[in-house]
Motif scaffolding. Structure first.
Motif, PDB file in Angstrom:
ATOM      1  N   GLN A   1      -0.312  -1.198  13.509  1.00  0.00           N
ATOM      2  CA  GLN A   1      -1.560  -0.886  12.817  1.00  0.00           C
ATOM      3  C   GLN A   1      -2.323  -2.183  12.569  1.00  0.00           C
ATOM      4  OE1 GLN A   1      -2.486   2.133  12.347  1.00  0.00           O
ATOM      5  NE2 GLN A   1      -0.578   3.271  12.606  1.00  0.00           N
ATOM      6  N   SER A   2      -3.472  -2.331  13.185  1.00  0.00           N
ATOM      7  CA  SER A   2      -4.275  -3.541  12.977  1.00  0.00           C
ATOM      8  C   SER A   2      -5.001  -3.518  11.638  1.00  0.00           C
ATOM      9  CB  SER A   2      -5.285  -3.705  14.117  1.00  0.00           C
ATOM     10  OG  SER A   2      -6.117  -2.550  14.207  1.00  0.00           O
ATOM     11  N   ASP A   3      -5.265  -2.329  11.126  1.00  0.00           N
ATOM     12  CA  ASP A   3      -5.957  -2.197   9.851  1.00  0.00           C
ATOM     13  C   ASP A   3      -4.939  -2.317   8.713  1.00  0.00           C
ATOM     14  OD1 ASP A   3      -6.972  -0.681   7.427  1.00  0.00           O
ATOM     15  OD2 ASP A   3      -8.774  -0.646   8.693  1.00  0.00           O
ATOM     16  N   GLU A   4      -5.149  -3.284   7.821  1.00  0.00           N
ATOM     17  CA  GLU A   4      -4.183  -3.544   6.762  1.00  0.00           C
ATOM     18  C   GLU A   4      -4.082  -2.384   5.775  1.00  0.00           C
ATOM     19  OE1 GLU A   4      -3.656  -6.977   3.440  1.00  0.00           O
ATOM     20  OE2 GLU A   4      -3.942  -7.658   5.509  1.00  0.00           O
TER      21      GLU A   4
ATOM     22  N   ILE B   1       9.944  -1.316   7.252  1.00  0.00           N
ATOM     23  CA  ILE B   1       9.163  -1.980   6.208  1.00  0.00           C
ATOM     24  C   ILE B   1       9.130  -3.493   6.438  1.00  0.00           C
ATOM     25  CG2 ILE B   1       9.140  -2.543   3.735  1.00  0.00           C
ATOM     26  CD1 ILE B   1      10.394   0.339   3.347  1.00  0.00           C
ATOM     27  N   ILE B   2      10.265  -4.066   6.822  1.00  0.00           N
ATOM     28  CA  ILE B   2      10.380  -5.519   6.975  1.00  0.00           C
ATOM     29  C   ILE B   2       9.789  -6.000   8.303  1.00  0.00           C
ATOM     30  CG2 ILE B   2      12.055  -7.401   7.255  1.00  0.00           C
ATOM     31  CD1 ILE B   2      13.816  -5.847   5.193  1.00  0.00           C
ATOM     32  N   PHE B   3       9.980  -5.223   9.351  1.00  0.00           N
ATOM     33  CA  PHE B   3       9.443  -5.570  10.671  1.00  0.00           C
ATOM     34  C   PHE B   3       8.479  -4.464  11.134  1.00  0.00           C
ATOM     35  CE2 PHE B   3      13.835  -7.336  10.630  1.00  0.00           C
ATOM     36  CZ  PHE B   3      13.510  -8.695  10.686  1.00  0.00           C
ATOM     37  N   PRO B   4       7.370  -4.268  10.416  1.00  0.00           N
ATOM     38  CA  PRO B   4       6.515  -3.102  10.688  1.00  0.00           C
ATOM     39  C   PRO B   4       5.883  -3.093  12.080  1.00  0.00           C
ATOM     40  CG  PRO B   4       5.422  -4.619   9.182  1.00  0.00           C
ATOM     41  CD  PRO B   4       6.836  -5.087   9.317  1.00  0.00           C
TER      42      PRO B   4
ATOM     43  N   TYR C   1      -0.582   1.914   3.750  1.00  0.00           N
ATOM     44  CA  TYR C   1      -0.309   3.326   3.491  1.00  0.00           C
ATOM     45  C   TYR C   1       1.056   3.715   4.068  1.00  0.00           C
ATOM     46  CZ  TYR C   1      -0.253   8.351   4.292  1.00  0.00           C
ATOM     47  OH  TYR C   1       0.127   9.670   4.355  1.00  0.00           O
ATOM     48  N   HIS C   2       1.301   3.360   5.332  1.00  0.00           N
ATOM     49  CA  HIS C   2       2.573   3.708   5.974  1.00  0.00           C
ATOM     50  C   HIS C   2       3.746   3.049   5.250  1.00  0.00           C
ATOM     51  CE1 HIS C   2       1.197   6.018   9.430  1.00  0.00           C
ATOM     52  NE2 HIS C   2       0.214   5.156   9.584  1.00  0.00           N
ATOM     53  N   ILE C   3       3.591   1.769   4.906  1.00  0.00           N
ATOM     54  CA  ILE C   3       4.671   1.072   4.211  1.00  0.00           C
ATOM     55  C   ILE C   3       4.905   1.700   2.835  1.00  0.00           C
ATOM     56  CG2 ILE C   3       5.311  -1.125   3.118  1.00  0.00           C
ATOM     57  CD1 ILE C   3       4.093  -2.546   5.516  1.00  0.00           C
TER      58      ILE C   3
ATOM     59  N   GLU D   1      10.097   6.762   0.111  1.00  0.00           N
ATOM     60  CA  GLU D   1      11.244   7.497   0.649  1.00  0.00           C
ATOM     61  C   GLU D   1      12.530   6.686   0.497  1.00  0.00           C
ATOM     62  OE1 GLU D   1      12.763   9.655   4.797  1.00  0.00           O
ATOM     63  OE2 GLU D   1      10.803   8.655   4.737  1.00  0.00           O
ATOM     64  N   MET D   2      12.433   5.394   0.753  1.00  0.00           N
ATOM     65  CA  MET D   2      13.602   4.521   0.613  1.00  0.00           C
ATOM     66  C   MET D   2      14.097   4.498  -0.825  1.00  0.00           C
ATOM     67  SD  MET D   2      13.926   0.501   1.661  1.00  0.00           S
ATOM     68  CE  MET D   2      15.436  -0.414   1.349  1.00  0.00           C
ATOM     69  N   GLN D   3      13.179   4.407  -1.765  1.00  0.00           N
ATOM     70  CA  GLN D   3      13.561   4.368  -3.179  1.00  0.00           C
ATOM     71  C   GLN D   3      14.269   5.649  -3.599  1.00  0.00           C
ATOM     72  OE1 GLN D   3      11.800   6.180  -5.907  1.00  0.00           O
ATOM     73  NE2 GLN D   3      13.282   5.347  -7.378  1.00  0.00           N
ATOM     74  N   GLN D   4      13.784   6.789  -3.137  1.00  0.00           N
ATOM     75  CA  GLN D   4      14.402   8.068  -3.492  1.00  0.00           C
ATOM     76  C   GLN D   4      15.806   8.192  -2.899  1.00  0.00           C
ATOM     77  OE1 GLN D   4      11.477  10.914  -2.146  1.00  0.00           O
ATOM     78  NE2 GLN D   4      10.139  10.602  -3.914  1.00  0.00           N
ATOM     79  N   LEU D   5      15.948   7.803  -1.622  1.00  0.00           N
ATOM     80  CA  LEU D   5      17.264   7.848  -0.980  1.00  0.00           C
ATOM     81  C   LEU D   5      18.236   6.880  -1.643  1.00  0.00           C
ATOM     82  CD1 LEU D   5      16.222   8.046   2.783  1.00  0.00           C
ATOM     83  CD2 LEU D   5      17.445   9.811   1.510  1.00  0.00           C
TER      84      LEU D   5
END
Length: 306
Positions: free
Chosen positions: A61-64, A51-54, A69-71, A77-81
């Motif tokens: 991904q050049s398209d923001e 997330i920090i160094f995508p 979406y990926h982030i 997932e990070m929040q749930q874990l």
């Protein structure tokens, strides 16, 4: 020597090792509480890196929109874990906690996890200052990617900065798991309670120790083997060790060279340089340069002096 009977030896030691000793009972966690998972904590840190160094730990991904979406998926997932592991940590160390039910624990854990997620933009900002500090201060660094991918300090600081936020929220156990994962991998030992400012750099890194109550300013650089530790401990009337400020304060723009030990609640003034292999236990004024005495050369003949 008499031949040992396998079954007899195994059964005897199973019996001995199965008994609960008084020491074991005293140190046992709450038997009903789930234990934190080191593997899931590793997943949390790996997600944080992506997330920090995508552009480094994700497929670029050049398209923001696609990038967001990926982030977004990784952040969920990070929040749930995080929620689950914080809950396990709270139950594992439930001494004096006010929760009356597991549901209450998980509700509180979800709120704590959201506070960590909410801190990620600031954690990201600080980590990018650390990258800049390492790049600016190391002529061997060819590009930023080399610093992010290869330098142990970035691994250690990513772990530390996330763990520090958890520590600020008084979440037990999980911050120490996070920093000890980095310690075992990099040789850099940073307690999650330490306070470290922007543009922090550790060159090489092996053997660096930063204690719990250290306060480190901005633009500070340490070299390998540096210890920012405590000199002694204080106790209350019952003989219990007191957890009070006992580690150094390092002000802005300080450089500490390899294998220096700075001990106790002392202040190293801004823009100072501490030379290598020095033991410092007193305050140092700003703009100071502290170095060891020059070596004395002695000559001996015919083996004298050996």
């Amino acid at each position: 020597m008499e031949k040992m009977n396998v079954n007899e030896i195994m059964m005897r030691n199973v019996s001995l090792l199965s008994r609960l000793t008084p020491e074991e009972v005293n140190m046992m966690p709450n038997v009903e509480a789930p234990l934190p998972s080191v593997e899931q904590v590793k997943q949390i840190i790996n997600l944080a890196k992506r997330i920090i160094f995508p552009d480094y730990f994700n497929k670029r991904q050049s398209d923001e929109t696609i990038r967001s979406y990926h982030i977004g998926v990784q952040l969920e997932e990070m929040q749930q874990l995080l929620t689950k592991q914080i809950a396990h940590g709270l139950q594992f160390c439930e001494n004096g906690t006010p929760f009356t039910s597991k549901r209450e624990v998980y509700e509180a854990s979800e709120q704590l996890a959201l506070q960590v997620i909410d801190a990620l933009p600031e954690i990201k900002r600080m980590l990018y200052t650390d990258v800049q500090a390492m790049f600016d201060g190391d002529p061997a660094a060819r590009n930023y990617g080399e610093v992010i991918f290869c330098y142990p300090v970035m691994n250690a600081m990513t772990h530390y900065r996330i763990a520090h936020k958890l520590h600020e929220l008084q979440i037990p156990v999980i911050p120490r798991i996070i920093t000890e994962l980095a310690h075992s991998k990099t040789g850099i030992d940073i307690h999650p309670g330490a306070e470290i400012g922007d543009y922090f750099a550790i060159d090489h890194g092996t053997g660096v120790v930063i204690g719990e109550t250290c306060i480190i300013g901005n633009h500070v650089r340490l070299y390998q083997g540096v210890t920012l530790g405590s000199k002694n401990f204080k106790y209350d009337a019952e003989g219990n060790m007191l957890n009070i400020p006992r580690h150094p304060i390092i002000e802005d723009h300080v450089t500490v060279y390899s294998n220096a030990s700075i001990l106790g609640r002392i202040t190293i003034g801004h823009h100072s340089v501490i030379g290598g292999n020095i033991w410092v236990t007193h305050d140092v004024m700003p703009y100071s340069r502290i170095q060891q005495t020059k070596a004395v050369e002695l000559q001996f003949e015919a083996g004298l002096g050996i």
